[in-house]
Design a protein around this motif. Structure first.
Motif, PDB file in Angstrom:
ATOM      1  N   GLY A  36       0.796  -1.221   0.000  1.00 43.26           N
ATOM      2  CA  GLY A  36       0.000   0.000   0.000  1.00 43.26           C
ATOM      3  C   GLY A  36       0.828   1.270   0.000  1.00 43.26           C
ATOM      4  O   GLY A  36       0.390   2.290  -0.486  1.00 43.26           O
ATOM      5  N   GLY A  37       2.050   1.213   0.519  1.00 45.22           N
ATOM      6  CA  GLY A  37       2.906   2.390   0.565  1.00 45.22           C
ATOM      7  C   GLY A  37       3.372   2.854  -0.806  1.00 45.22           C
ATOM      8  O   GLY A  37       3.778   3.988  -0.982  1.00 45.22           O
ATOM      9  N   TYR A  38       3.284   1.971  -1.808  1.00 45.36           N
ATOM     10  CA  TYR A  38       3.681   2.342  -3.173  1.00 45.36           C
ATOM     11  C   TYR A  38       2.710   3.358  -3.745  1.00 45.36           C
ATOM     12  O   TYR A  38       3.097   4.273  -4.448  1.00 45.36           O
ATOM     13  N   PHE A  39       1.438   3.203  -3.436  1.00 44.02           N
ATOM     14  CA  PHE A  39       0.409   4.108  -3.931  1.00 44.02           C
ATOM     15  C   PHE A  39       0.124   5.166  -2.876  1.00 44.02           C
ATOM     16  O   PHE A  39      -0.004   4.859  -1.702  1.00 44.02           O
ATOM     17  N   THR A  40       0.017   6.409  -3.304  1.00 42.38           N
ATOM     18  CA  THR A  40      -0.309   7.485  -2.373  1.00 42.38           C
ATOM     19  C   THR A  40      -1.406   8.360  -2.965  1.00 42.38           C
ATOM     20  O   THR A  40      -1.360   8.709  -4.145  1.00 42.38           O
ATOM     21  N   ALA A  41      -2.366   8.702  -2.160  1.00 44.27           N
ATOM     22  CA  ALA A  41      -3.441   9.582  -2.598  1.00 44.27           C
ATOM     23  C   ALA A  41      -2.995  11.024  -2.413  1.00 44.27           C
ATOM     24  O   ALA A  41      -2.305  11.352  -1.449  1.00 44.27           O
ATOM     25  N   PRO A  42      -3.364  11.907  -3.337  1.00 48.82           N
ATOM     26  CA  PRO A  42      -3.007  13.317  -3.168  1.00 48.82           C
ATOM     27  C   PRO A  42      -3.726  13.915  -1.963  1.00 48.82           C
ATOM     28  O   PRO A  42      -4.799  13.456  -1.574  1.00 48.82           O
ATOM     29  N   ALA A  43      -3.133  14.921  -1.374  1.00 49.52           N
ATOM     30  CA  ALA A  43      -3.722  15.577  -0.201  1.00 49.52           C
ATOM     31  C   ALA A  43      -5.070  16.197  -0.569  1.00 49.52           C
ATOM     32  O   ALA A  43      -5.214  16.813  -1.623  1.00 49.52           O
ATOM     33  N   GLY A  44      -6.061  15.986   0.277  1.00 49.10           N
ATOM     34  CA  GLY A  44      -7.379  16.560   0.053  1.00 49.10           C
ATOM     35  C   GLY A  44      -8.216  15.823  -0.976  1.00 49.10           C
ATOM     36  O   GLY A  44      -9.216  16.356  -1.442  1.00 49.10           O
ATOM     37  N   TYR A  45      -7.835  14.610  -1.344  1.00 54.55           N
ATOM     38  CA  TYR A  45      -8.597  13.837  -2.327  1.00 54.55           C
ATOM     39  C   TYR A  45      -9.955  13.468  -1.747  1.00 54.55           C
ATOM     40  O   TYR A  45     -10.050  12.921  -0.656  1.00 54.55           O
ATOM     41  N   ALA A  46     -11.015  13.773  -2.461  1.00 52.35           N
ATOM     42  CA  ALA A  46     -12.379  13.600  -1.941  1.00 52.35           C
ATOM     43  C   ALA A  46     -12.728  12.143  -1.670  1.00 52.35           C
ATOM     44  O   ALA A  46     -13.493  11.851  -0.762  1.00 52.35           O
ATOM     45  N   PHE A  47     -12.179  11.222  -2.446  1.00 53.43           N
ATOM     46  CA  PHE A  47     -12.488   9.804  -2.285  1.00 53.43           C
ATOM     47  C   PHE A  47     -11.334   9.082  -1.613  1.00 53.43           C
ATOM     48  O   PHE A  47     -10.934   8.007  -2.024  1.00 53.43           O
ATOM     49  N   GLU A  48     -10.806   9.691  -0.572  1.00 57.25           N
ATOM     50  CA  GLU A  48      -9.634   9.161   0.112  1.00 57.25           C
ATOM     51  C   GLU A  48     -10.033   8.055   1.084  1.00 57.25           C
ATOM     52  O   GLU A  48     -10.535   8.296   2.169  1.00 57.25           O
ATOM     53  N   PHE A  49      -9.854   6.812   0.628  1.00 59.52           N
ATOM     54  CA  PHE A  49      -9.995   5.647   1.486  1.00 59.52           C
ATOM     55  C   PHE A  49      -8.586   5.142   1.734  1.00 59.52           C
ATOM     56  O   PHE A  49      -7.629   5.653   1.163  1.00 59.52           O
ATOM     57  N   SER A  50      -8.451   4.146   2.561  1.00 57.28           N
ATOM     58  CA  SER A  50      -7.129   3.554   2.693  1.00 57.28           C
ATOM     59  C   SER A  50      -6.787   2.876   1.373  1.00 57.28           C
ATOM     60  O   SER A  50      -7.671   2.429   0.638  1.00 57.28           O
ATOM     61  N   ILE A  51      -5.520   2.816   1.065  1.00 62.12           N
ATOM     62  CA  ILE A  51      -5.078   2.189  -0.179  1.00 62.12           C
ATOM     63  C   ILE A  51      -5.461   0.713  -0.185  1.00 62.12           C
ATOM     64  O   ILE A  51      -5.819   0.163  -1.223  1.00 62.12           O
ATOM     65  N   ALA A  52      -5.446   0.080   0.973  1.00 64.61           N
ATOM     66  CA  ALA A  52      -5.856  -1.327   1.048  1.00 64.61           C
ATOM     67  C   ALA A  52      -7.336  -1.479   0.677  1.00 64.61           C
ATOM     68  O   ALA A  52      -7.711  -2.445   0.006  1.00 64.61           O
TER      69      ALA A  52
END
Length: 126
Positions: A36-52
């Protein structure tokens, strides 16, 4: 040649594309769950769930896409409808995944668009 054989023959291309797209989805899901650490969501992303969580979404959609892709080889009308629904679901999931992994998402979105087009414009006889 029977009508069922003709219909099954017309579904070979979208079936293969759905198998490829489903495989890509499944591999993306496995990668997101395992690393999961390979993928990162941008800050403030509206659909921010855990990468898992996103990984599980992709893995489940990919597994169903593979199953429906295999079922499309029969030319079944139900498999065709499920293929349309699943390709649309995959397209939406990858649109939401776009800020996290843009190139990969664009490739899967393109495949999903091809599958939707091929299934929607195919032979209507069953």
């Amino acid at each position: 040649m029977t009508t069922t054989a003709v219909t099954a023959k017309r579904h070979i291309f979208p079936a293969i594309m759905l198998l490829v797209g489903g495989g890509w989805q499944a591999f993306t899901g496995i990668a997101a769950i395992a690393r999961g650490g390979y993928f990162t969501a941008p800050a403030g992303y509206a659909f921010e769930f855990s990468i898992a969580a996103w990984g599980w979404v992709h893995l489940i959609v990919g597994a169903f896409a593979i199953a429906v892709g295999i079922a499309l080889f029969t030319g079944n009308a139900t498999a065709r409808l499920l293929g349309l629904i699943l390709a649309s679901t995959s397209l939406i999931a990858n649109f939401l995944w776009l800020p996290i992994e843009p190139a990969w998402s664009i490739a899967v979105i393109a495949l999903d668009t091809i599958v939707i087009w091929a299934l929607a414009t195919g032979d209507n006889r069953t």
